[in-house]
Motif scaffolding. Sequence first.
Motif, short mmCIF file in Angstrom:
data_model
loop_
_atom_site.label_atom_id
_atom_site.label_comp_id
_atom_site.label_asym_id
_atom_site.label_seq_id
_atom_site.Cartn_x
_atom_site.Cartn_y
_atom_site.Cartn_z
N LEU A 7 0.83 -1.20 0.00
CA LEU A 7 0.00 0.00 0.00
C LEU A 7 0.86 1.25 0.00
CD1 LEU A 7 -2.77 -0.93 2.60
CD2 LEU A 7 -3.01 -0.76 0.14
N ASN A 8 0.39 2.28 -0.71
CA ASN A 8 1.11 3.55 -0.76
C ASN A 8 0.80 4.34 0.52
OD1 ASN A 8 2.48 5.85 -1.50
ND2 ASN A 8 0.91 6.56 -2.92
N THR A 9 1.82 4.57 1.33
CA THR A 9 1.63 5.33 2.57
C THR A 9 2.23 6.74 2.44
OG1 THR A 9 3.68 4.43 3.47
CG2 THR A 9 1.62 3.29 4.02
N GLY A 10 2.78 7.04 1.27
CA GLY A 10 3.38 8.35 1.05
C GLY A 10 2.36 9.34 0.52
N PRO A 11 2.83 10.44 -0.06
CA PRO A 11 1.91 11.44 -0.61
C PRO A 11 1.17 10.91 -1.84
CG PRO A 11 4.16 12.00 -1.15
CD PRO A 11 4.22 10.84 -0.21
N MET A 12 0.05 11.56 -2.17
CA MET A 12 -0.76 11.17 -3.32
C MET A 12 0.03 11.42 -4.60
SD MET A 12 -4.53 12.57 -4.36
CE MET A 12 -5.32 11.94 -2.91
N PRO A 13 0.00 10.48 -5.56
CA PRO A 13 0.75 10.70 -6.80
C PRO A 13 0.19 11.88 -7.61
CG PRO A 13 -0.62 8.75 -6.97
CD PRO A 13 -0.71 9.23 -5.56
N THR A 14 1.09 12.56 -8.30
CA THR A 14 0.66 13.70 -9.12
C THR A 14 -0.03 13.17 -10.39
OG1 THR A 14 2.77 13.79 -10.28
CG2 THR A 14 2.55 15.13 -8.28
N LEU A 15 -0.63 14.09 -11.12
CA LEU A 15 -1.36 13.71 -12.34
C LEU A 15 -0.40 13.16 -13.40
CD1 LEU A 15 -4.32 13.80 -13.11
CD2 LEU A 15 -3.91 15.97 -14.21
N ASP A 16 0.82 13.64 -13.43
CA ASP A 16 1.81 13.16 -14.40
C ASP A 16 2.22 11.72 -14.14
OD1 ASP A 16 1.72 15.70 -15.45
OD2 ASP A 16 3.47 16.40 -14.32
N GLN A 17 2.17 11.29 -12.88
CA GLN A 17 2.60 9.94 -12.53
C GLN A 17 1.53 8.90 -12.80
OE1 GLN A 17 3.58 10.51 -8.44
NE2 GLN A 17 5.60 11.39 -8.87
N LEU A 18 0.28 9.31 -13.02
CA LEU A 18 -0.81 8.36 -13.24
C LEU A 18 -1.02 8.07 -14.72
CD1 LEU A 18 -3.41 9.83 -10.72
CD2 LEU A 18 -2.03 7.79 -10.43
N ASP A 19 -1.56 6.90 -15.02
CA ASP A 19 -1.83 6.49 -16.39
C ASP A 19 -3.22 6.99 -16.80
OD1 ASP A 19 -1.73 5.19 -18.83
OD2 ASP A 19 -2.49 3.30 -18.01
N PRO A 20 -3.33 7.70 -17.94
CA PRO A 20 -4.64 8.24 -18.37
C PRO A 20 -5.69 7.18 -18.67
CG PRO A 20 -2.88 9.28 -19.58
CD PRO A 20 -2.26 8.16 -18.80
N ASP A 21 -5.31 5.91 -18.79
CA ASP A 21 -6.27 4.86 -19.09
C ASP A 21 -6.94 4.28 -17.84
OD1 ASP A 21 -5.72 5.14 -21.76
OD2 ASP A 21 -4.14 3.61 -21.74
N THR A 22 -6.58 4.78 -16.67
CA THR A 22 -7.15 4.24 -15.43
C THR A 22 -8.25 5.15 -14.89
OG1 THR A 22 -5.50 5.37 -14.08
CG2 THR A 22 -4.97 3.14 -14.80
N GLU A 23 -9.10 4.56 -14.07
CA GLU A 23 -10.18 5.32 -13.44
C GLU A 23 -9.64 6.29 -12.39
OE1 GLU A 23 -14.16 4.34 -10.82
OE2 GLU A 23 -13.43 2.83 -12.24
N GLU A 24 -8.55 5.90 -11.74
CA GLU A 24 -7.92 6.75 -10.72
C GLU A 24 -7.46 8.08 -11.31
OE1 GLU A 24 -4.31 6.39 -7.42
OE2 GLU A 24 -4.45 4.96 -9.06
N TYR A 25 -6.96 8.04 -12.55
CA TYR A 25 -6.50 9.25 -13.22
C TYR A 25 -7.66 10.24 -13.39
CZ TYR A 25 -4.83 12.26 -17.02
OH TYR A 25 -4.48 13.34 -17.78
#
Length: 143
Positions: free
Chosen positions: A104-122
């Motif tokens: 699990l990610n316990t650090g800060p929330m990833p920025t928009l550049d780090q996320l994949d545009p094909d995912t729902e999270e993006y």
Amino acid sequence: MLISTSRTLFCNSVISKNYPGIFPVSQWNSVARRNYAKPAIGGIAGLGKKKLGKAGPMLEKKVLSVETDPVKLVNNCCGLNFKQEGEEVKLKDDSEYPDWLWTLNTGPMPTLDQLDPDTEEYWERVKQLSNKRSTSLLKLKKF
């Protein structure tokens, strides 16, 4: 006074609907605004005269006890047991927990550049940033 004002309001609304242009809407709206109740002076009813804050009367904070025993802090998950009786939940060995728990990610929330545009999270993150931006722009608007 209340009966005559409401009668005037009713007559003005009927006349303005049947004969537009005789009574402007703002004229009969100003009559209706005069009948609103005034706020109570001296606090909220039933609470006496207490100092009022932004959210209402100021209440005393409850002081909770803090666990300071180092042995208990290392071996138990303090505060997890919500029941008043019984002891705290004991911590297990790392091998007894599922593998996904350690990824699990316990650090800060990833920025928009780090996320994949094909995912729902993006796209959820795009919507969140858009809402945050529009809210901050609304705060700048002067009326």
